[in-house]
Design a protein around this motif. Sequence first.
Motif, PDB file in Angstrom:
ATOM      1  N   THR A 120       0.852  -1.197   0.000  1.00 26.59           N
ATOM      2  CA  THR A 120       0.000   0.000   0.000  1.00 26.59           C
ATOM      3  C   THR A 120       0.882   1.239   0.000  1.00 26.59           C
ATOM      4  O   THR A 120       1.747   1.410   0.876  1.00 26.59           O
ATOM      5  N   TYR A 121       0.650   2.090  -0.991  1.00 23.26           N
ATOM      6  CA  TYR A 121       1.451   3.321  -1.103  1.00 23.26           C
ATOM      7  C   TYR A 121       0.684   4.335  -1.952  1.00 23.26           C
ATOM      8  O   TYR A 121      -0.302   3.991  -2.606  1.00 23.26           O
ATOM      9  N   PHE A 122       1.183   5.564  -1.953  1.00 21.26           N
ATOM     10  CA  PHE A 122       0.525   6.615  -2.745  1.00 21.26           C
ATOM     11  C   PHE A 122       0.521   6.260  -4.227  1.00 21.26           C
ATOM     12  O   PHE A 122       1.419   5.549  -4.728  1.00 21.26           O
ATOM     13  N   ASP A 123      -0.455   6.845  -4.923  1.00 20.60           N
ATOM     14  CA  ASP A 123      -0.660   6.524  -6.329  1.00 20.60           C
ATOM     15  C   ASP A 123       0.196   7.392  -7.251  1.00 20.60           C
ATOM     16  O   ASP A 123      -0.310   8.240  -7.981  1.00 20.60           O
ATOM     17  N   GLY A 181       8.786   7.760  -5.036  1.00 20.23           N
ATOM     18  CA  GLY A 181       8.673   7.811  -3.583  1.00 20.23           C
ATOM     19  C   GLY A 181       9.111   6.519  -2.909  1.00 20.23           C
ATOM     20  O   GLY A 181       9.682   5.618  -3.523  1.00 20.23           O
ATOM     21  N   ARG A 182       8.815   6.447  -1.604  1.00 18.87           N
ATOM     22  CA  ARG A 182       9.361   5.368  -0.783  1.00 18.87           C
ATOM     23  C   ARG A 182       8.809   3.987  -1.118  1.00 18.87           C
ATOM     24  O   ARG A 182       9.395   2.983  -0.739  1.00 18.87           O
ATOM     25  N   GLY A 183       7.665   3.926  -1.780  1.00 14.86           N
ATOM     26  CA  GLY A 183       7.104   2.607  -2.096  1.00 14.86           C
ATOM     27  C   GLY A 183       7.567   2.044  -3.435  1.00 14.86           C
ATOM     28  O   GLY A 183       7.342   0.862  -3.720  1.00 14.86           O
ATOM     29  N   LEU A 212      -6.964   6.836   6.216  1.00 12.26           N
ATOM     30  CA  LEU A 212      -6.217   5.576   6.352  1.00 12.26           C
ATOM     31  C   LEU A 212      -5.083   5.685   7.381  1.00 12.26           C
ATOM     32  O   LEU A 212      -4.655   4.693   7.983  1.00 12.26           O
ATOM     33  N   ARG A 213      -4.633   6.931   7.552  1.00  8.71           N
ATOM     34  CA  ARG A 213      -3.397   7.227   8.299  1.00  8.71           C
ATOM     35  C   ARG A 213      -3.286   6.471   9.631  1.00  8.71           C
ATOM     36  O   ARG A 213      -2.302   5.781   9.885  1.00  8.71           O
ATOM     37  N   ASP A 214      -4.311   6.587  10.473  1.00  4.62           N
ATOM     38  CA  ASP A 214      -4.211   6.015  11.823  1.00  4.62           C
ATOM     39  C   ASP A 214      -4.286   4.494  11.834  1.00  4.62           C
ATOM     40  O   ASP A 214      -4.004   3.871  12.863  1.00  4.62           O
ATOM     41  N   VAL A 253      20.498   6.831   1.298  1.00  2.00           N
ATOM     42  CA  VAL A 253      19.521   7.446   0.380  1.00  2.00           C
ATOM     43  C   VAL A 253      18.281   7.863   1.165  1.00  2.00           C
ATOM     44  O   VAL A 253      17.716   8.938   0.948  1.00  2.00           O
ATOM     45  N   GLU A 254      17.871   7.026   2.106  1.00  2.00           N
ATOM     46  CA  GLU A 254      16.700   7.356   2.926  1.00  2.00           C
ATOM     47  C   GLU A 254      16.948   8.638   3.743  1.00  2.00           C
ATOM     48  O   GLU A 254      16.094   9.525   3.802  1.00  2.00           O
ATOM     49  N   ASP A 255      18.139   8.734   4.352  1.00  2.00           N
ATOM     50  CA  ASP A 255      18.465   9.925   5.165  1.00  2.00           C
ATOM     51  C   ASP A 255      18.380  11.206   4.346  1.00  2.00           C
ATOM     52  O   ASP A 255      17.741  12.178   4.748  1.00  2.00           O
ATOM     53  N   ASP A 261      -7.551  10.248   0.008  1.00  2.00           N
ATOM     54  CA  ASP A 261      -8.003   9.123   0.845  1.00  2.00           C
ATOM     55  C   ASP A 261      -7.042   8.809   1.997  1.00  2.00           C
ATOM     56  O   ASP A 261      -7.338   7.982   2.853  1.00  2.00           O
ATOM     57  N   TRP A 262      -5.856   9.455   1.974  1.00  2.00           N
ATOM     58  CA  TRP A 262      -4.837   9.143   2.978  1.00  2.00           C
ATOM     59  C   TRP A 262      -5.255   9.497   4.410  1.00  2.00           C
ATOM     60  O   TRP A 262      -5.099   8.654   5.325  1.00  2.00           O
ATOM     61  N   PRO A 263      -5.825  10.692   4.674  1.00  2.00           N
ATOM     62  CA  PRO A 263      -6.164  11.024   6.072  1.00  2.00           C
ATOM     63  C   PRO A 263      -7.028   9.959   6.748  1.00  2.00           C
ATOM     64  O   PRO A 263      -6.824   9.648   7.928  1.00  2.00           O
ATOM     65  N   PHE A 309       2.864   3.378  11.820  1.00  2.00           N
ATOM     66  CA  PHE A 309       3.595   4.612  12.149  1.00  2.00           C
ATOM     67  C   PHE A 309       3.001   5.824  11.431  1.00  2.00           C
ATOM     68  O   PHE A 309       3.707   6.791  11.163  1.00  2.00           O
ATOM     69  N   GLN A 310       1.724   5.716  11.098  1.00  2.00           N
ATOM     70  CA  GLN A 310       1.007   6.802  10.408  1.00  2.00           C
ATOM     71  C   GLN A 310       1.736   7.209   9.135  1.00  2.00           C
ATOM     72  O   GLN A 310       1.900   8.409   8.837  1.00  2.00           O
ATOM     73  N   ALA A 311       2.204   6.227   8.412  1.00  2.00           N
ATOM     74  CA  ALA A 311       2.956   6.500   7.185  1.00  2.00           C
ATOM     75  C   ALA A 311       2.906   5.286   6.258  1.00  2.00           C
ATOM     76  O   ALA A 311       2.668   4.157   6.692  1.00  2.00           O
ATOM     77  N   MET A 312       3.148   5.552   4.987  1.00  2.00           N
ATOM     78  CA  MET A 312       3.276   4.486   3.983  1.00  2.00           C
ATOM     79  C   MET A 312       4.684   4.560   3.398  1.00  2.00           C
ATOM     80  O   MET A 312       5.319   5.606   3.502  1.00  2.00           O
ATOM     81  N   PRO A 313       5.189   3.478   2.795  1.00  2.00           N
ATOM     82  CA  PRO A 313       4.469   2.257   2.433  1.00  2.00           C
ATOM     83  C   PRO A 313       4.263   1.307   3.612  1.00  2.00           C
ATOM     84  O   PRO A 313       5.004   1.348   4.594  1.00  2.00           O
ATOM     85  N   VAL A 314       3.257   0.427   3.441  1.00  2.00           N
ATOM     86  CA  VAL A 314       3.136  -0.745   4.299  1.00  2.00           C
ATOM     87  C   VAL A 314       2.941  -1.964   3.407  1.00  2.00           C
ATOM     88  O   VAL A 314       2.374  -1.865   2.325  1.00  2.00           O
ATOM     89  N   ALA A 328       5.945  -2.311   8.224  1.00  2.00           N
ATOM     90  CA  ALA A 328       6.141  -0.912   7.832  1.00  2.00           C
ATOM     91  C   ALA A 328       7.633  -0.647   7.624  1.00  2.00           C
ATOM     92  O   ALA A 328       8.463  -1.540   7.817  1.00  2.00           O
ATOM     93  N   GLN A 329       7.950   0.547   7.227  1.00  2.00           N
ATOM     94  CA  GLN A 329       9.313   1.064   6.991  1.00  2.00           C
ATOM     95  C   GLN A 329       9.845   0.595   5.624  1.00  2.00           C
ATOM     96  O   GLN A 329      10.065  -0.601   5.385  1.00  2.00           O
ATOM     97  N   SER A 330      10.079   1.583   4.773  1.00  2.00           N
ATOM     98  CA  SER A 330      10.377   1.281   3.368  1.00  2.00           C
ATOM     99  C   SER A 330      11.604   0.377   3.178  1.00  2.00           C
ATOM    100  O   SER A 330      11.569  -0.567   2.387  1.00  2.00           O
ATOM    101  N   ASN A 331      12.687   0.639   3.908  1.00  2.00           N
ATOM    102  CA  ASN A 331      13.873  -0.194   3.665  1.00  2.00           C
ATOM    103  C   ASN A 331      13.703  -1.612   4.212  1.00  2.00           C
ATOM    104  O   ASN A 331      14.257  -2.567   3.666  1.00  2.00           O
TER     105      ASN A 331
HETATM  106  N1  LIG Z   1      10.689   5.960   7.704  1.00  2.00           N
HETATM  107  C1  LIG Z   1       9.496   5.743   6.953  1.00  2.00           C
HETATM  108  C2  LIG Z   1       8.935   7.070   6.461  1.00  2.00           C
HETATM  109  C3  LIG Z   1       7.582   6.899   5.807  1.00  2.00           C
HETATM  110  C4  LIG Z   1       6.993   8.194   5.311  1.00  2.00           C
HETATM  111  O1  LIG Z   1       7.285   9.294   5.823  1.00  2.00           O
HETATM  112  N2  LIG Z   1       6.134   8.066   4.314  1.00  2.00           N
HETATM  113  C5  LIG Z   1       5.471   9.215   3.737  1.00  2.00           C
HETATM  114  C6  LIG Z   1       5.278   9.008   2.225  1.00  2.00           C
HETATM  115  S1  LIG Z   1       6.792   8.800   1.355  1.00  2.00           S
HETATM  116  C7  LIG Z   1       4.087   9.364   4.302  1.00  2.00           C
HETATM  117  O2  LIG Z   1       3.424   8.387   4.568  1.00  2.00           O
HETATM  118  N3  LIG Z   1       3.631  10.621   4.458  1.00  2.00           N
HETATM  119  C8  LIG Z   1       2.282  10.922   4.839  1.00  2.00           C
HETATM  120  C9  LIG Z   1       2.166  11.526   6.192  1.00  2.00           C
HETATM  121  O3  LIG Z   1       3.193  11.661   6.889  1.00  2.00           O
HETATM  122  O4  LIG Z   1       1.039  11.889   6.562  1.00  2.00           O
HETATM  123  C10 LIG Z   1       9.785   4.783   5.788  1.00  2.00           C
HETATM  124  O5  LIG Z   1      10.935   4.702   5.370  1.00  2.00           O
HETATM  125  O6  LIG Z   1       8.848   4.097   5.324  1.00  2.00           O
END
Ligand SMILES: N[C@@H](CCC(=O)N[C@@H](CS)C(=O)NCC(=O)O)C(=O)O
Length: 206
Positions: free
Chosen positions: A7-10, A14-16, A43-45, A96-98, A39-41, A49-54, A63-66
């Motif tokens: 699951t990731y942004f369309d 990006g990270r997905g 799904l967020r919670d 690259v992530e940093d 649609d993200w808000p 970690f309130q973030a994608m990808p998952v 979770a966590q892209s790497n």
């Molecule tokens: N450390 C996390 C960071 C994930 C992250 O920040 N994802 C961004 C998209 S690239 C996100 O979900 N942003 C939406 C938000 O923070 O509300 C990872 O590597 O997956």
Amino acid sequence: MPKLVLTYFDFDGGRGEAARLAMHLGGVAFVDKRIAGKDWPALRDSTPFQAMPVLEVDGRTIAQSNTINRYVGRLADLYPRDDMPAALADEVMDAVEDISTRIGNTIALDGEARKKTREALAADAIPRFLQQIEARLKAGGGEWFVENRLTVADLKCYLWVRWLKSGALDHIPADIVDRHAPLLAKHLERLQNHPKIAAYYAARKK
Ligand SMILES: N[C@@H](CCC(=O)N[C@@H](CS)C(=O)NCC(=O)O)C(=O)O
């Protein structure tokens, strides 16, 4: 093979995106669940970690892209089996992530603050990261980071360099890669011209 749902942004970056590409290259079947920004808000919670990808693996969520890149990299045979090349691949992906995170954080800034922060990054951190990452490509033989073959580390770096060169980042000159890390510019072309990657993006455009 487990049932996989990423699951990731369309959008095609990006990270997905490295995980999508890795599974595509490795012939690993997965559901490519793409979420529209609107649609993200809602799904967020529900994400850890309130973030994608998952990545859902038989119903369990990672979770966590790497971490996801390593996991799907193993399934796709695009991640080293031995400790040292795996550590070297991780080092590239985490670097690259940093730097991507530092650049990404500027998107939320207002005009002048964004300009100042991006100019500072372009003057110092981005050239340093480009040079250090290029040195690791050189140490790997100049074409691939590890094991003389494409791994998820190459995919992660390729997507970052593609972003830098896209011209999408105002105040970060699009020729910054060519000036500081010409081998990474060639690496980008190598990945872009990879038959499966080129075919994937050609099909995405249709
Ligand atoms: N450390 C996390 C960071 C994930 C992250 O920040 N994802 C961004 C998209 S690239 C996100 O979900 N942003 C939406 C938000 O923070 O509300 C990872 O590597 O997956």
